[in-house]
Design a protein around this motif. Structure first.
Motif, PDB file in Angstrom:
ATOM      1  N   SER A   1       2.593  14.285   0.254  1.00  0.00           N
ATOM      2  CA  SER A   1       2.566  13.841   1.651  1.00  0.00           C
ATOM      3  C   SER A   1       1.431  12.848   1.897  1.00  0.00           C
ATOM      4  O   SER A   1       1.604  11.850   2.599  1.00  0.00           O
ATOM      5  N   GLU A   2       0.268  13.114   1.309  1.00  0.00           N
ATOM      6  CA  GLU A   2      -0.866  12.196   1.467  1.00  0.00           C
ATOM      7  C   GLU A   2      -0.606  10.859   0.790  1.00  0.00           C
ATOM      8  O   GLU A   2      -1.001   9.812   1.312  1.00  0.00           O
ATOM      9  N   VAL A   3       0.087  10.874  -0.340  1.00  0.00           N
ATOM     10  CA  VAL A   3       0.451   9.614  -1.003  1.00  0.00           C
ATOM     11  C   VAL A   3       1.376   8.817  -0.092  1.00  0.00           C
ATOM     12  O   VAL A   3       1.186   7.615   0.114  1.00  0.00           O
ATOM     13  N   ARG A   4       2.374   9.480   0.456  1.00  0.00           N
ATOM     14  CA  ARG A   4       3.314   8.784   1.345  1.00  0.00           C
ATOM     15  C   ARG A   4       2.579   8.158   2.535  1.00  0.00           C
ATOM     16  O   ARG A   4       2.847   7.017   2.896  1.00  0.00           O
ATOM     17  N   MET A   5       1.649   8.871   3.111  1.00  0.00           N
ATOM     18  CA  MET A   5       0.892   8.348   4.245  1.00  0.00           C
ATOM     19  C   MET A   5      -0.049   7.231   3.793  1.00  0.00           C
ATOM     20  O   MET A   5      -0.142   6.187   4.431  1.00  0.00           O
ATOM     21  N   GLY A   6      -0.724   7.429   2.675  1.00  0.00           N
ATOM     22  CA  GLY A   6      -1.682   6.453   2.177  1.00  0.00           C
ATOM     23  C   GLY A   6      -1.054   5.139   1.748  1.00  0.00           C
ATOM     24  O   GLY A   6      -1.704   4.094   1.776  1.00  0.00           O
ATOM     25  N   MET A   7       0.198   5.186   1.352  1.00  0.00           N
ATOM     26  CA  MET A   7       0.916   3.992   0.898  1.00  0.00           C
ATOM     27  C   MET A   7       1.821   3.418   1.980  1.00  0.00           C
ATOM     28  O   MET A   7       2.512   2.425   1.746  1.00  0.00           O
ATOM     29  N   SER A   8       1.808   4.005   3.156  1.00  0.00           N
ATOM     30  CA  SER A   8       2.789   3.650   4.198  1.00  0.00           C
ATOM     31  C   SER A   8       2.665   2.224   4.730  1.00  0.00           C
ATOM     32  O   SER A   8       3.613   1.719   5.320  1.00  0.00           O
ATOM     33  N   GLY A   9       1.565   1.560   4.501  1.00  0.00           N
ATOM     34  CA  GLY A   9       1.416   0.187   4.960  1.00  0.00           C
ATOM     35  C   GLY A   9       2.018  -0.842   4.014  1.00  0.00           C
ATOM     36  O   GLY A   9       1.966  -2.034   4.282  1.00  0.00           O
ATOM     37  N   ASN A  10       2.580  -0.379   2.919  1.00  0.00           N
ATOM     38  CA  ASN A  10       3.215  -1.265   1.940  1.00  0.00           C
ATOM     39  C   ASN A  10       4.695  -0.927   1.862  1.00  0.00           C
ATOM     40  O   ASN A  10       5.054   0.228   1.642  1.00  0.00           O
ATOM     41  N   LEU A  11       5.520  -1.941   2.038  1.00  0.00           N
ATOM     42  CA  LEU A  11       6.964  -1.736   2.072  1.00  0.00           C
ATOM     43  C   LEU A  11       7.629  -2.126   0.762  1.00  0.00           C
ATOM     44  O   LEU A  11       7.233  -3.085   0.111  1.00  0.00           O
TER      45      LEU A  11
END
Length: 163
Positions: free
Chosen positions: A125-135
């Motif tokens: 979940s933290e990876v998903r949030m931490g990477m969320s600014g990159n599409l």
């Protein structure tokens, strides 16, 4: 307006160049420094394909001026590998098939690099949030998340061995 001389530490080496004050960092990197790893995706900082690391933080270089980097330490995807050895995030993307077309990959790698310094033992979940600014338009993110988790484990293992 005339050009302004800037000095940056770029992937570990000093670079001094004259730039127009309005030159975006992405154009400075790609055109003036011939570092074409960071991609121009959206020109609005939404996609993250242009992500680089400046003084210890992730920055989208399509909306950052080159003159703002005067005196800064800038790292691009070209600076991740060390003496031909892939960085753990690069290895993770390779081993876990974290890319398809590859367009977003340099930005993803750079964000993952910084994210794992901020959070060396993340949850999914933290990876998903931490990477969320990159599409990414291709992968559906599953393998990108696996790649970042792989890299996190590899970096932790490397630190244990060094201690």
């Amino acid at each position: 307006m005339g050009k302004k001389l800037i000095t940056v530490k770029l992937n570990g080496r000093a670079v001094e160049k004259a730039v127009e004050p309005r030159t975006l960092l992405i154009h400075f990197l790609r055109e003036d420094c011939q570092l074409t790893g960071a991609h121009i995706g959206c020109d609005t900082s939404h996609c993250g394909a242009c992500t680089v690391d400046i003084d210890g933080r992730s920055v989208k270089s399509c909306t950052h001026l080159a003159i703002q980097c005067d005196g800064s330490d800038v790292q691009t995807v070209e600076g991740l590998a060390n003496a031909g050895v892939l960085h753990a995030v690069q290895e993770g993307f390779y081993k876990e098939h974290g890319l398809q077309c590859g367009f977003c990959t340099p930005g993803m790698l750079m964000r993952a690099y910084r994210f794992l310094q901020e959070n060396p033992d993340p949850t999914e979940s933290e990876v998903r949030m931490g990477m969320s600014g990159n599409l990414c338009r291709c992968t559906g993110y599953q393998n990108i998340v696996k790649a970042v988790l792989y890299a996190a484990a590899k970096l932790r293992e490397t630190q244990k061995e060094a201690a």
